[in-house]
Design a protein around this motif. Sequence first.
Motif, PDB file in Angstrom:
ATOM      1  N   ALA A 573       0.827  -1.220   0.000  1.00 49.44           N
ATOM      2  CA  ALA A 573       0.000   0.000   0.000  1.00 49.44           C
ATOM      3  C   ALA A 573       0.852   1.256   0.000  1.00 49.44           C
ATOM      4  O   ALA A 573       0.511   2.250  -0.663  1.00 49.44           O
ATOM      5  N   LYS A 574       1.962   1.249   0.715  1.00 46.74           N
ATOM      6  CA  LYS A 574       2.823   2.434   0.826  1.00 46.74           C
ATOM      7  C   LYS A 574       4.281   2.014   0.647  1.00 46.74           C
ATOM      8  O   LYS A 574       5.033   1.863   1.608  1.00 46.74           O
ATOM      9  N   PRO A 575       4.726   1.810  -0.606  1.00 46.95           N
ATOM     10  CA  PRO A 575       6.078   1.307  -0.865  1.00 46.95           C
ATOM     11  C   PRO A 575       7.197   2.191  -0.347  1.00 46.95           C
ATOM     12  O   PRO A 575       8.312   1.715  -0.141  1.00 46.95           O
ATOM     13  N   ALA A 576       6.902   3.482  -0.128  1.00 48.86           N
ATOM     14  CA  ALA A 576       7.951   4.391   0.333  1.00 48.86           C
ATOM     15  C   ALA A 576       8.197   4.299   1.829  1.00 48.86           C
ATOM     16  O   ALA A 576       9.114   4.956   2.352  1.00 48.86           O
ATOM     17  N   THR A 577       7.408   3.492   2.520  1.00 48.84           N
ATOM     18  CA  THR A 577       7.592   3.344   3.962  1.00 48.84           C
ATOM     19  C   THR A 577       9.009   2.862   4.248  1.00 48.84           C
ATOM     20  O   THR A 577       9.507   1.948   3.557  1.00 48.84           O
ATOM     21  N   PRO A 578       9.711   3.465   5.226  1.00 50.11           N
ATOM     22  CA  PRO A 578      11.079   3.027   5.538  1.00 50.11           C
ATOM     23  C   PRO A 578      11.163   1.519   5.759  1.00 50.11           C
ATOM     24  O   PRO A 578      10.358   0.942   6.496  1.00 50.11           O
ATOM     25  N   GLY A 579      12.109   0.889   5.147  1.00 51.28           N
ATOM     26  CA  GLY A 579      12.311  -0.550   5.276  1.00 51.28           C
ATOM     27  C   GLY A 579      11.586  -1.370   4.246  1.00 51.28           C
ATOM     28  O   GLY A 579      11.852  -2.574   4.106  1.00 51.28           O
ATOM     29  N   CYS A 580      10.670  -0.779   3.476  1.00 56.39           N
ATOM     30  CA  CYS A 580       9.867  -1.568   2.547  1.00 56.39           C
ATOM     31  C   CYS A 580      10.664  -2.095   1.365  1.00 56.39           C
ATOM     32  O   CYS A 580      10.278  -3.094   0.753  1.00 56.39           O
ATOM     33  N   ASN A 581      11.749  -1.438   1.008  1.00 58.45           N
ATOM     34  CA  ASN A 581      12.535  -1.982  -0.088  1.00 58.45           C
ATOM     35  C   ASN A 581      13.109  -3.347   0.289  1.00 58.45           C
ATOM     36  O   ASN A 581      13.195  -4.252  -0.545  1.00 58.45           O
ATOM     37  N   HIS A 582      13.480  -3.514   1.569  1.00 65.31           N
ATOM     38  CA  HIS A 582      13.942  -4.827   2.043  1.00 65.31           C
ATOM     39  C   HIS A 582      12.806  -5.840   2.007  1.00 65.31           C
ATOM     40  O   HIS A 582      13.015  -7.014   1.657  1.00 65.31           O
ATOM     41  N   VAL A 583      11.618  -5.398   2.364  1.00 64.08           N
ATOM     42  CA  VAL A 583      10.464  -6.299   2.405  1.00 64.08           C
ATOM     43  C   VAL A 583      10.064  -6.741   1.003  1.00 64.08           C
ATOM     44  O   VAL A 583       9.820  -7.926   0.750  1.00 64.08           O
ATOM     45  N   LEU A 584      10.015  -5.807   0.066  1.00 61.57           N
ATOM     46  CA  LEU A 584       9.509  -6.103  -1.273  1.00 61.57           C
ATOM     47  C   LEU A 584      10.590  -6.639  -2.206  1.00 61.57           C
ATOM     48  O   LEU A 584      10.271  -7.288  -3.212  1.00 61.57           O
ATOM     49  N   ASN A 585      11.853  -6.372  -1.899  1.00 65.99           N
ATOM     50  CA  ASN A 585      12.949  -6.789  -2.774  1.00 65.99           C
ATOM     51  C   ASN A 585      14.087  -7.395  -1.961  1.00 65.99           C
ATOM     52  O   ASN A 585      15.250  -7.033  -2.125  1.00 65.99           O
ATOM     53  N   CYS A 586      13.740  -8.324  -1.092  1.00 66.29           N
ATOM     54  CA  CYS A 586      14.716  -8.818  -0.125  1.00 66.29           C
ATOM     55  C   CYS A 586      15.926  -9.464  -0.794  1.00 66.29           C
ATOM     56  O   CYS A 586      17.057  -9.243  -0.388  1.00 66.29           O
ATOM     57  N   GLU A 587      15.694 -10.262  -1.825  1.00 66.27           N
ATOM     58  CA  GLU A 587      16.822 -10.984  -2.420  1.00 66.27           C
ATOM     59  C   GLU A 587      17.811 -10.042  -3.106  1.00 66.27           C
ATOM     60  O   GLU A 587      19.008 -10.313  -3.143  1.00 66.27           O
ATOM     61  N   GLN A 588      17.296  -8.926  -3.635  1.00 66.52           N
ATOM     62  CA  GLN A 588      18.177  -7.943  -4.246  1.00 66.52           C
ATOM     63  C   GLN A 588      18.726  -6.956  -3.226  1.00 66.52           C
ATOM     64  O   GLN A 588      19.833  -6.428  -3.390  1.00 66.52           O
ATOM     65  N   ASP A 589      17.953  -6.697  -2.173  1.00 63.33           N
ATOM     66  CA  ASP A 589      18.354  -5.704  -1.173  1.00 63.33           C
ATOM     67  C   ASP A 589      18.002  -6.230   0.220  1.00 63.33           C
ATOM     68  O   ASP A 589      17.082  -5.748   0.859  1.00 63.33           O
ATOM     69  N   PRO A 590      18.719  -7.252   0.696  1.00 63.09           N
ATOM     70  CA  PRO A 590      18.386  -7.817   2.011  1.00 63.09           C
ATOM     71  C   PRO A 590      18.667  -6.818   3.118  1.00 63.09           C
ATOM     72  O   PRO A 590      19.551  -5.958   2.977  1.00 63.09           O
ATOM     73  N   PRO A 591      17.945  -6.930   4.224  1.00 63.98           N
ATOM     74  CA  PRO A 591      18.217  -6.031   5.349  1.00 63.98           C
ATOM     75  C   PRO A 591      19.605  -6.291   5.916  1.00 63.98           C
ATOM     76  O   PRO A 591      20.148  -7.398   5.767  1.00 63.98           O
ATOM     77  N   PRO A 592      20.204  -5.307   6.558  1.00 62.69           N
ATOM     78  CA  PRO A 592      21.584  -5.474   7.055  1.00 62.69           C
ATOM     79  C   PRO A 592      21.714  -6.596   8.075  1.00 62.69           C
ATOM     80  O   PRO A 592      22.782  -7.183   8.217  1.00 62.69           O
TER      81      PRO A 592
END
Length: 828
Positions: A573-592
């Motif tokens: 719903a809100k892709p710009a939410t902090p941390g969502c890039n890790h959630v939606l694209n984890c394999e390309q951008d895993p969380p630290p």
Amino acid sequence: MKALLAATLALAACAPTPTKVDRWAKRSLDPAPNPFGPDDPLYAPQPRRDRPHAAALSADGSRLYVALTGLEDVPDDEVAVVDVATRAVVRKIQVGRAPFALALHPGGRFLVVANMYSNWLSVIDTTDDSVAAEPAVPWYTNGLAFSPDGARLYMTNRWKSALLTAHVSTDGGGFGFAGDAWRDDFLDEPMGSPTAKNPDEVMVSPDGSRVWVGAVTGSAVDVFDADARPAGHIAVHSPVGGMLLAGRWLVVSHIGHGTGHLPDQGVDGDENGTPGDGTGNVMFQDVQNELEVYDTQSLASVQDYTSDTICCYDYRDIDPDDPMRGMKIPAPETWPPSRLQFLPPKSQWIVAGALPLKMARVASPTPGKTRFAVVMQASDEVQRLDLDDATGALTPVDTKDHLYPTGFAPVDLAARPDGAEIYVVDRLGESITVIDPTKDPGSSFDAPARIVVGDESGGAFPATDVELGELFNNVTARITVDGDQACVQCHREGDNIDRVVAMPLQVNRIFGSRQVQAYRGAFDSRPWFLEAAMDQNNFFPVLNEFNRKENFCCEELDPLIWPNYPSVDTCVAKPATPGCNHVLNCEQDPPPECATRRYGSPYLTRDEFFLAAVQKLVGRTKTFGDSLRLAGTSDPIDLNFDGITRALGLFLLSSPRLPPNPNAALDLPSAKRGKELYQRSELGCATCHPLPVTAVAIEPDFSPSGIAVRLPPVITPTLDDKGQPADLVTQGFRSSFQVGKLGSTEQGPEGIHFGIPQLRGIFDRAQRFFHDGRSRSLRSALLTPGHPALPPGEKGFNERYGLIDTHGGTSQLTADEVDDLVSFLESL
């Protein structure tokens, strides 16, 4: 009684019926027929295999003899002879059916072969490799050891759960037995010295004063004097994989004492008289790989070494470097701080492979140390350790990343007398791996030599989808997240072990328990599992426990990472939410945190891990496609989580693996009378366990009557401290299975509804019955409380909340009728 026996024998001598001597006429047992055939859509022909099981060297070390046992359904009858110098099989010697164990007579000339399914030994004269004698022994003689002077042969017998002693004569250059009392017994009577259930390995002390017998199913070591009189008992509380005698010490390999219950409350899992199981780990993580050292004088355990320091990659593992880590899952309040006292010192977490079995001495470079090697069946490895001759302490020579590789599923090893070379029997690999234990494994180590001793005419193992499933069943550790666990740790040869366990499917993890099941004959009793929840398309729970999604960062279930990030719904719903890039694209951008958390592999998803692990194991990432293929095509399926579980399920379907029953071969009058009782309507046995399959499946297609049956508890359910059923399963477990025409697992206020297990092969199983293993014998499972046929101190469980005969109408049976009924059940 003696007078009656004498009269019986006298009548038998003049009657036309078979005599006692006739009962010893040479005979081999035939395996059960296989119902899985060409009419099944999953069927594919399978290669013939020899399945080597044991090895022994000739006296001069020039030849290696290898027992080719075969499968339960297709037993072999040969011993391969390997020329050690040329690394080649020079001949094969025909022996009895299913040769299982070998022992060289101290004189060096005669090699004795125990044939599991034949009622004789094969004695090979190693001067010309001919069969020189075939002395009679009971079927299922499966372990051999000579006294140091060669005057006695000690034999374990799996059928009778006994130690037999034969007096050996080699006068005149021959080999024979003389004056053995057990030889005069009827085959249907007890014989020899009783041991724990299903004894396997037998050893004799160097001075000949003690005989040591290890039991897999019975989870114990029995000690006898030279005359086979009981001299002690070690309750290992874990299946005995192998034994090693070294001076004052006895080393025993096993899979740990843990049952997955809480360490200090609820069910007494380890049966030591106090609540809990006294170990620090959780559920399936309590299945370990251990080497325990016992004092041969006091029989006390002095050292116990485990495997988790070398793994600790499962998200629920107790970690000696961070003891509170595993306690955080689930919430800390459910795991009392006292749990910490059960952690062994870090110095004891040294076992590097999975499922340690047989051991043998090898050359030791250090005075005061005994160096030995142990085979690891579930991880295809050999590890060396040093035993301190003074204290019994063990020190690893090899670590997890530096072990000797073997062929698939090593089960035995033979060492040269000087310990400078060992020969490892690779049961699934159809081979012998030759290792020089004086050289260290690792990057500079030359690959071990491999000698093919079995049948590879159908291709090297694995060559079919069924064989892939068999491989995953036996060497599961190589495709698990921590390399530590395997299906066969609890399901030995398709049988079960004598242990109740706590499982993640249970709502109540304090008082709930499950008995480990045998999974032989699975074709006829689908769906499987106590809750009748699985079939070959959804063989899910065990492999899931070995490789939970929580162990892989981008599965987004790690409870120590993902609660700190937005949900998927929020991020959509809100892709710009902090941390969502890790959630939606984890394999390309895993969380630290993925880089700092300890995982069992560098892979971010479970299927990615599986494909890489199977590629390393068998050099492929897809099935062969002979049975498991994409729907409507001939294309093989991926060996990801789903593909591996389907291969495992296919393996269970492919052959019954039911051991031939010696009780049935005797055609006993008591069993015939028991069968008539079994089929009486007032007993009700055949209603739920109809012959010949002895089970009614929930899936009507596999039910003899065409009626699907799943029953609420027929005995008083396991109750918690508040008197409520403790056997209920979680909603997550129920939602994982939609098997059969009746849908998923059923349960109500009365408890979980169970499937009806088959009874075939019960003679060879652990003597624990019902879903929670509360019954420790067939009698207690059959009989009502206080029944006069119960032995002293034994309880009958055939009741539900005080109402008797809820598990069959047995209260009216006489003691003789109960004997007959048990005799029939043991003949199935």
